[in-house]
Scaffold this motif. Structure first.
Motif, PDB file in Angstrom:
ATOM      1  N   UNK A  30      -3.561 -16.271 -12.411  1.00 43.81           N
ATOM      2  CA  UNK A  30      -4.957 -16.605 -12.729  1.00 43.81           C
ATOM      3  C   UNK A  30      -5.724 -15.330 -13.036  1.00 43.81           C
ATOM      4  N   UNK A  31      -6.616 -15.420 -14.006  1.00 39.38           N
ATOM      5  CA  UNK A  31      -7.575 -14.341 -14.259  1.00 39.38           C
ATOM      6  C   UNK A  31      -8.939 -14.839 -13.792  1.00 39.38           C
ATOM      7  N   UNK A  32      -9.596 -14.051 -12.938  1.00 39.81           N
ATOM      8  CA  UNK A  32     -10.885 -14.483 -12.380  1.00 39.81           C
ATOM      9  C   UNK A  32     -11.774 -13.274 -12.132  1.00 39.81           C
ATOM     10  N   UNK A  33     -13.063 -13.575 -11.916  1.00 36.61           N
ATOM     11  CA  UNK A  33     -14.003 -12.537 -11.500  1.00 36.61           C
ATOM     12  C   UNK A  33     -14.920 -13.115 -10.430  1.00 36.61           C
ATOM     13  N   UNK A  34     -15.536 -12.220  -9.674  1.00 32.63           N
ATOM     14  CA  UNK A  34     -16.374 -12.711  -8.581  1.00 32.63           C
ATOM     15  C   UNK A  34     -17.510 -11.730  -8.287  1.00 32.63           C
ATOM     16  N   UNK A  65     -15.219  -4.153  -7.181  1.00 32.34           N
ATOM     17  CA  UNK A  65     -15.104  -4.773  -8.504  1.00 32.34           C
ATOM     18  C   UNK A  65     -16.438  -4.838  -9.249  1.00 32.34           C
ATOM     19  N   UNK A  66     -17.553  -4.533  -8.569  1.00 30.72           N
ATOM     20  CA  UNK A  66     -18.861  -4.723  -9.205  1.00 30.72           C
ATOM     21  C   UNK A  66     -19.027  -3.848 -10.446  1.00 30.72           C
ATOM     22  N   UNK A  67     -18.439  -2.632 -10.434  1.00 31.92           N
ATOM     23  CA  UNK A  67     -18.606  -1.721 -11.566  1.00 31.92           C
ATOM     24  C   UNK A  67     -17.835  -2.169 -12.798  1.00 31.92           C
ATOM     25  N   UNK A  68     -16.891  -3.095 -12.609  1.00 30.54           N
ATOM     26  CA  UNK A  68     -16.171  -3.653 -13.767  1.00 30.54           C
ATOM     27  C   UNK A  68     -16.593  -5.098 -13.998  1.00 30.54           C
ATOM     28  N   UNK A  69     -17.843  -5.402 -13.622  1.00 27.44           N
ATOM     29  CA  UNK A  69     -18.375  -6.740 -13.864  1.00 27.44           C
ATOM     30  C   UNK A  69     -17.775  -7.807 -12.980  1.00 27.44           C
ATOM     31  N   UNK A  70     -17.254  -7.417 -11.816  1.00 28.02           N
ATOM     32  CA  UNK A  70     -16.648  -8.382 -10.901  1.00 28.02           C
ATOM     33  C   UNK A  70     -15.218  -8.747 -11.246  1.00 28.02           C
ATOM     34  N   UNK A  71     -14.647  -8.064 -12.254  1.00 28.89           N
ATOM     35  CA  UNK A  71     -13.319  -8.436 -12.750  1.00 28.89           C
ATOM     36  C   UNK A  71     -12.241  -8.177 -11.696  1.00 28.89           C
ATOM     37  N   UNK A  72     -11.467  -9.195 -11.374  1.00 31.49           N
ATOM     38  CA  UNK A  72     -10.350  -9.074 -10.437  1.00 31.49           C
ATOM     39  C   UNK A  72      -9.014  -8.979 -11.152  1.00 31.49           C
ATOM     40  N   UNK A  73      -9.036  -8.999 -12.483  1.00 26.75           N
ATOM     41  CA  UNK A  73      -7.803  -8.931 -13.242  1.00 26.75           C
ATOM     42  C   UNK A  73      -7.015 -10.219 -13.165  1.00 26.75           C
ATOM     43  N   UNK A  74      -5.744 -10.140 -13.554  1.00 25.19           N
ATOM     44  CA  UNK A  74      -4.843 -11.289 -13.503  1.00 25.19           C
ATOM     45  C   UNK A  74      -3.902 -11.109 -12.328  1.00 25.19           C
ATOM     46  N   UNK A  75      -3.789 -12.127 -11.487  1.00 26.15           N
ATOM     47  CA  UNK A  75      -2.995 -11.986 -10.278  1.00 26.15           C
ATOM     48  C   UNK A  75      -2.181 -13.249 -10.029  1.00 26.15           C
ATOM     49  N   UNK A  76      -1.041 -13.063  -9.342  1.00 29.45           N
ATOM     50  CA  UNK A  76      -0.152 -14.175  -9.003  1.00 29.45           C
ATOM     51  C   UNK A  76      -0.442 -14.642  -7.584  1.00 29.45           C
ATOM     52  N   UNK A  77       0.218 -15.724  -7.186  1.00 28.56           N
ATOM     53  CA  UNK A  77       0.054 -16.216  -5.817  1.00 28.56           C
ATOM     54  C   UNK A  77       0.528 -15.153  -4.826  1.00 28.56           C
ATOM     55  N   UNK A  78      -0.142 -15.099  -3.706  1.00 26.86           N
ATOM     56  CA  UNK A  78       0.192 -14.118  -2.689  1.00 26.86           C
ATOM     57  C   UNK A  78      -0.643 -12.867  -2.748  1.00 26.86           C
ATOM     58  N   UNK A  79      -1.490 -12.754  -3.782  1.00 30.20           N
ATOM     59  CA  UNK A  79      -2.319 -11.564  -3.939  1.00 30.20           C
ATOM     60  C   UNK A  79      -3.638 -11.669  -3.193  1.00 30.20           C
ATOM     61  N   UNK A  80      -4.095 -12.891  -2.943  1.00 27.55           N
ATOM     62  CA  UNK A  80      -5.406 -13.117  -2.345  1.00 27.55           C
ATOM     63  C   UNK A  80      -5.263 -13.863  -1.015  1.00 27.55           C
ATOM     64  N   UNK A  81      -6.340 -13.889  -0.264  1.00 21.71           N
ATOM     65  CA  UNK A  81      -6.322 -14.679   0.967  1.00 21.71           C
ATOM     66  C   UNK A  81      -6.202 -16.153   0.575  1.00 21.71           C
ATOM     67  N   UNK A  82      -5.549 -16.986   1.412  1.00 21.79           N
ATOM     68  CA  UNK A  82      -5.236 -18.373   1.024  1.00 21.79           C
ATOM     69  C   UNK A  82      -6.428 -19.190   0.537  1.00 21.79           C
TER      70      UNK A  82
END
Length: 699
Positions: free
Chosen positions: A346-350, A393-410
């Motif tokens: 998934x590619x997401x930002x926050x 991530x705020x300096x890159x517009x909140x961009x979290x990039x593209x990540x696979x499962x297991x990269x983030x908290x559940x």
């Protein structure tokens, strides 16, 4: 990059990454000064290099930093890994001090302009890694400069301190690089060196030989004398220099591993748990209450479950319960909570809001809702992230990039993998309140959510007490090494031996974490029985110190057992050489010698000096070296090699083509020698440095 990195404020992220990457570098920043520590008493000194003290506080800080770096990459650290980290940190710090002293002697410095260039224009590897763009991997010069500027105004001063440390590290690393470059530039090969190298690799020899194998004499038929041992020892005294004091001890282990009854009790508990697991409608709560190991229940792709589950859960129906089964020293039962087709990445930002700075969770949620509404009405997500975001991530517009499962908290992961693309929503996690936009979902595959309840198969108090009482009875019955051995033999206990243990060794055969035993050994005298029963996991250990080898050249008695095979080789070689010499007497050719000895001859062709292997036999450096120094058609003397005693006759040498490219050969030689120079020069500097290592007092 994982959410654990992004969900921290900027200063914290820079500090953590800078520390971690700085210590991975071979040459560390050298902020180790005797007057810089907070504790000034003699006990705080963990070591000394040419009069420069290394304080415990500085060293332990570096160990903690290295441990954090390893833990981030490898998870939990076992005793061996922790021991490696301590050793690696020591080598890094002593290396830095030794090399810096050399650069100071030569007046090698790094100017302000050069340092700026290393940090921002032609960035060092550390700068490139720390300030890499998360999308492209390229060095982000603007972010680096912005961070350096903000370090001067950051209230806590932590960011400034870490920048100072990073700059010092880069400065000293470049100084050390200059020193090593001077050494490498001094490496030289002349035309004779190049020609010798060419000849050694290309000149061929053909020869006939016979061999009397050392194995033809049985060890039982050889009686070694004190003179034999002394002869070998005096010829090879240089081999017996002990770089550090070592100690040898024997030990017996009383295992308190789970008994059959303990296993049956654990099985009864898991059977009861399995019954309730099949019928519960709240799997998360059931796991939280009943599992010994509390783990969040998250969707996982094939190949990430433990093998016992991976083969069944992807073909099972929702609600399927597997087990009980045994894995990792526990009884387990697993339940398929859900399965679905899900994106692979998934590619997401926050935008992360911190409730602590927003006046509480309710206010943070309210503000997040307001930001979400602004975005849905057309406001720029990136601009709002820069204005309101609180993590890196705020300096890159909140961009979290593209990540696979297991990269983030559940909780975060479930939301972005299961929601529709384009959705903007708010979410509360342990890090704060997020405003999230799902930008893209890539690929699709089946994932499963499996809940696991485990019950460790652990020894009961009765089992532990029984093992401890056996150890107690053993230690009470022995007063010296002789009684230790007799008692172990009488009880049928296997006696283990730890040979040549170094002061900081962490593990022993059968014992993963044995630091307490090693520390005792370095405080005991030869023949001492341990004054306590050591607890190592589920095992109780009693030890006796049997030998102490001091630093420096070891006496013959200390190495007598160690060198026995080599002395046996020496004596067998002497015996077979005498036999060969008698056969050589009066003989004019190899065939006559072979006939007298009752052996056959062999022929070898196309051997080069640079590869001294006799085909089908072994590497024989002395023998092949002698062959290349012989005259053709001349019967040799008997030569003692590694595998036997040889007699040979050179049939012919085949000279290589004319040596015409000296320049290329010299360049190749210089490259080879230069690649070895760094390690060699440091080894020499280390041997000449006066190093006091007191780590064993602290670790």
């Amino acid at each position: 990059m994982g959410i654990m990195s992004f969900l921290r404020n900027r200063a914290g992220a820079i500090i953590i990454i800078a520390i971690g990457l700085a210590i991975v570098a071979f040459l560390l920043s050298d902020a180790i000064r005797s007057g810089s520590g907070f504790i000034a008493d003699a006990n705080s000194k963990i070591g000394e290099v040419d009069g420069e003290k290394i304080s415990y506080q500085d060293f332990n800080t570096r160990v903690d930093q290295n441990s954090q770096q390893f833990r981030a990459q490898m998870g939990n650290l076992n005793a061996q890994m922790q021991s490696y980290i301590v050793e690696n940190t020591w080598n890094q710090m002593t290396s830095s001090i030794i090399l810096e002293k050399q650069t100071e002697k030569l007046g090698l410095t790094v100017g302000t302009a050069e340092l700026f260039d290393l940090m921002f224009d032609n960035p060092s590897p550390q700068m490139q890694q720390i300030f890499a763009d998360p999308n492209t991997g390229a060095f982000n010069r603007a972010n680096a400069i912005s961070s350096r500027k903000s370090a001067d105004t950051e209230p806590s001063g932590q960011l400034k301190a870490q920048w100072v440390s990073l700059e010092d590290n880069i400065l000293h690393e470049r100084s050390n690089q200059k020193y090593l470059a001077l050494v490498r530039n001094g490496v030289y090969a002349n035309s004779l060196d190049a020609k010798d190298d060419y000849t050694n690799k290309n000149k061929l020899v053909n020869f006939d030989y016979l061999v009397l194998d050392l194995a033809s004499i049985k060890d039982a038929d050889v009686k070694l004398t004190d003179a034999d041992y002394k002869e070998y020892y005096e010829k090879n005294k240089y081999r017996f220099k002990n770089q550090t004091e070592t100690r040898t001890f024997e030990y017996v282990v009383f295992d308190a591993s789970p008994s059959k009854q303990d296993t049956l009790e654990a099985k009864a508990k898991i059977d009861k748990i399995a019954e309730g697991f099949r019928t519960t409608d709240n799997d998360s709560l059931y796991v939280a209450i009943n599992a010994d190991t509390k783990e969040p229940i998250a969707y996982q792709k094939k190949g990430t479950l433990e093998p016992a589950l991976d083969s069944v859960m992807f073909n099972a129906s929702k609600g399927y319960v597997y087990g009980p089964y045994i894995a990792d020293g526990a009884y387990k039962v697993a339940k398929l909570v859900d399965s679905r087709i899900s994106p692979d990445s998934v590619k997401a930002r926050h935008i992360l809001l911190n409730p602590a700075t927003e006046g509480g969770m309710d206010k943070a949620k309210s503000k997040a809702d307001s930001i979400k509404n602004l975005i849905q009405k057309g406001a720029s997500f990136a601009e709002l992230a820069k204005e309101f975001g609180t993590d890196g991530s705020k300096d890159s517009g909140g961009d979290l990039g593209t990540f696979a499962r297991g990269s983030m908290v559940p909780k975060f992961e479930d939301a972005v993998f299961n929601g529709p693309v384009g959705q903007v929503f708010t979410l509360e996690t342990q890090f704060g309140v997020h405003v999230i936009e799902i930008q893209k979902q890539i690929g699709s595959s089946k994932v499963v959510k499996v809940a696991v309840v485990d019950k460790q198969i652990a020894p009961s108090s009765q089992t532990e007490q029984a093992a401890y009482q056996k150890a107690q009875a053993f230690i009470a019955a022995v007063k010296d090494q002789k009684q230790f051995e007799e008692n172990a033999q009488k009880q049928g206990i296997v006696k283990l031996v730890a040979d040549d243990v170094t002061p900081l060794q962490g593990g022993l055969p059968g014992l993963d974490d044995a630091r307490s035993i090693v520390r005792w050994a370095y405080q005991a005298d030869k023949g001492d029985i341990s004054n306590e029963i050591f607890t190592v996991g589920s095992k109780y250990v009693v030890a006796v110190l049997t030998n102490v080898k001091p630093e420096g050249t070891l006496p013959l008695e200390q190495v007598k057992k160690q060198i026995e095979p080599s002395v046996m080789h020496l004596v067998k070689g002497r015996m077979l050489k005498e036999k060969a010499d008698k056969a050589l007497s009066g003989a004019s050719n190899l065939a006559q010698v072979a006939q007298k000895l009752g052996v056959t001859t062999s022929s070898v062709e196309n051997i080069v000096f640079a590869n001294p292997i006799i085909p089908g036999y072994s590497q024989e450096n002395i023998v092949v070296g002698s062959i290349f120094g012989s005259q053709p058609n001349k019967l040799s003397k008997a030569i003692v090699g590694d595998r036997g005693v040889y007699v040979y006759t050179v049939k012919s040498f085949i000279e290589p083509a004319a040596f015409t490219n000296a320049a290329k050969s010299k360049e190749s030689l210089v490259q080879t020698m230069s690649s070895q120079a760094d390690g060699a020069v440091f080894q020499v500097l280390k041997e000449n440095a006066k190093i006091k290592d007191l780590r064993a007092k602290f670790y």
